[in-house]
Enzyme design. Sequence first.
Site, mmCIF file in Angstrom:
data_model
loop_
_atom_site.group_PDB
_atom_site.id
_atom_site.type_symbol
_atom_site.label_atom_id
_atom_site.label_comp_id
_atom_site.label_asym_id
_atom_site.label_seq_id
_atom_site.Cartn_x
_atom_site.Cartn_y
_atom_site.Cartn_z
ATOM 1 C CG ASN A 538 -1.966 1.082 1.238
ATOM 2 O OD1 ASN A 538 -2.103 2.001 0.634
ATOM 3 N ND2 ASN A 538 -3.261 0.500 1.603
ATOM 4 C CG ASP A 539 1.067 3.271 3.437
ATOM 5 O OD1 ASP A 539 0.219 3.667 3.250
ATOM 6 O OD2 ASP A 539 1.139 2.892 4.976
#
Length: 610
Positions: A538-539
Site C-alpha cells: 500500500n504505502d
Amino acid sequence: MTTELEIGLYIFMLAGFLGYHLISRVPPLLHTPLMSATNAMSGISLVGSLLVAGSAHGTLHTLFGFIAVTCSATNVVGGFLITDRMLKMFRRGAGIPVSPAGDGGAGGAARPSPLRASVGPALFLILVASLFGFDGLRGFLRAWGIDPGQTLSVLYVASAILFILGLKGLSSPKWARKGMWMAMLGMLVAVVGTLFHHGIVQYSWITLGLLLGSVIGGSLGYWIPMTAVPQRTAFSHSLGALAATLIGISEYVRHGGMLALDFDRVKMTTIGFEVVIGALTFTGSLMAAGKLMGLLPGAPMTYRGQNASNIALFATMVGSLVAMVVDPSMGWLFFTMVGVSLLFGFLLVIPIGAADMPVVISLLNSYAGLADAAMGFVLMNKIQIITGSLDGTSGLLLSILMCRAMNRSALNVLFGAFGKIEAEAPRPESEADAKGTVRSIQPEEVPVLFDDARSVIIVPGYGMAVAQAQHAVSDLAKALGKRGIDVKYAIHPVAGRMPGHMNVLLAEADVPYDRLYEMEQINPYFAEADVALVVGANDVTNPAARTNRASPLYGMPILEVDRAKSVIVLKRSMRPGFAGVDNELYYNPKCMMLFGDAKESLTKLFAVLK
C-alpha cells in the site's frame, strides 16, 4: 580493573568498526537472515549465564543463572535453526540450489555436511559431560601440561574468528549458509570452552537449562512459519534481554551492592548499564511481539503528554544510574531503576505503529547486542564484548537503512506516532470526484491483459504475508513464464514487518533470488512493464510520496508502479494503509482493483490462466 576495562573498550570499538564493514556488505536480500543470525549470536549471553549458574554463589544467583541459561539456549538453538531454514530456501535460476554447506548440486540429493552431522553428537557429549562434571577433564589437561585457562582464551579467539567469518558469509547468498555453520561452530566452541572455566563448580542447573532451552528453541525454530519470523525475532530479543537483566541483578546482589562491600564505580557503571538496557529491551520486545502477533493493536496507542512522560522516565533512569555510580549502596534506588527501565521499554513501543516495525525490530536488535556487550564488561568476558558489539552494530545499521527507506529519522519513528489514523470529516463531493473513479476487475477479466504482455512486475507487500499468498504468487509467475512473459519481483526495503521479510517469503515459495529486485534496481523497469501486479502493498506504492507535498508520505522513496502501462492491485478493501493515507494510485485510470483475499484471488486467477 581499569586495565581490563580499557582493553574491553578497545575490543568493543574495534569489533563495532569491523562489524560495520561486514554488515554494510550484506545485500537487502539477506537482511532477515542477517537479523535472525545476529539474534542467534546474541545468545553468546549463554557464556556469561553458564558462569553464573555454575558458580554456586547462592540460591538467587543460581536461580537467575538457570533462567538466563534457558533463555540464551533458546535463542542460540532456535535462532540458528530458523536461519538455516531461511538460507536453505534461497535458490538461483530455475530452482538450482545455491551450493550451500553440505548440499548437493543441481539435481543432486542433499547430503549432510560433516559439520552439521557433528553438531548433534557434540551437544550430546556436552550434556553428558555436564552431568558428570568437567573437573576430571580439567585434571586430565593439567596432567598433560595444558593450562585450562590458556586453552579457554585460545578457544574464545577461535570463536570470535568463526563469528566474523559467519557474518562475512552473509555478503552473498552463495556462501551464506556456509557462513552460518561457521558461526554455529563458533558458538559451540565458546560454550564448550566456558564449561571448562575454573569458576564453574556445579553442572546440574546448567544441564537442565541447556536441555530446556534447546527443546524450546528447537521447537520454535523448526515449527514456526516464515510469515511469523518477525514476532519470533522480537520474542527472542526479549529472552536475550531478560538474561542480561537477571545476570546484572545477580551480580549486584553477589558483590554486596546494598552494603557496598566489593564495589567500585567502574563495576557499578557496567552493571547499571546492563540492567537498564536489558530491562527496557525486554519489555519493549514483548510489546513489539504482541503487536506483530495481533495481541495488541497495530495502530499507535497514544495519550496526552506521552512524549513528555517518556522523556521524564528516561531522565529518571539516567539520573538513577549516575546516583548509583556515586553511591552503589542505595539498593532501593537500584531496584527502582530496574522497574523504571521495564516501564520505559513498555511505553516506548506502544505508540509505534506496526508500519514502523522494521525499524523497531532493528533497534531492539541493537539494544540486545549492547546488553550482551555490557554483560561482557560486567564479567570481563572478551567474547561477549566482541559478539555484543557485532550484534549492536548490525541492528543500528539496519535501523539507519530502514529510516532512509522511509525518509524519516529514528526520532520520528520512536516519538512520531506515525500511522495513527485520525477521524476525518467527510469530504465534499466535488473533492471526492476530483480524485477520480476506482475501477474494479474480476479474475476472469485479468487474462486479457496478459495476452499481449511481455513484461510483468509483481510487487509483494505485507498483505501477501497476512494472506500467506506467496505460493500462489509463485504459481502465477510460473504460469506467466510458460507464456513467454518475463516476470520480475519488486522489493521495497520496508515491505513487511522486518527488513527483507518479503525475500524470505518468496524464497519459501521457490522464487529464484535472481528474480528479486531492490527498489533502486527495479524502478527504471516499470516504464517498460506491461502489467504491474501489486499484492498487498500500500504505502510503498503511493505516488503521493513523489508528487503531493501535503502528504505525510512525501519524500519517501517508493516503487513507481504508476509508470507501468497497466496496474492491478490485489486488496481486501479501499482501507488506507498504516500511514492512514489514501493511495492515489487506486484512482489512476491505468489501475484496476481486484478485491478479496489475495490468496483466493490469485488461486482463481491461476485457474483461469490454465
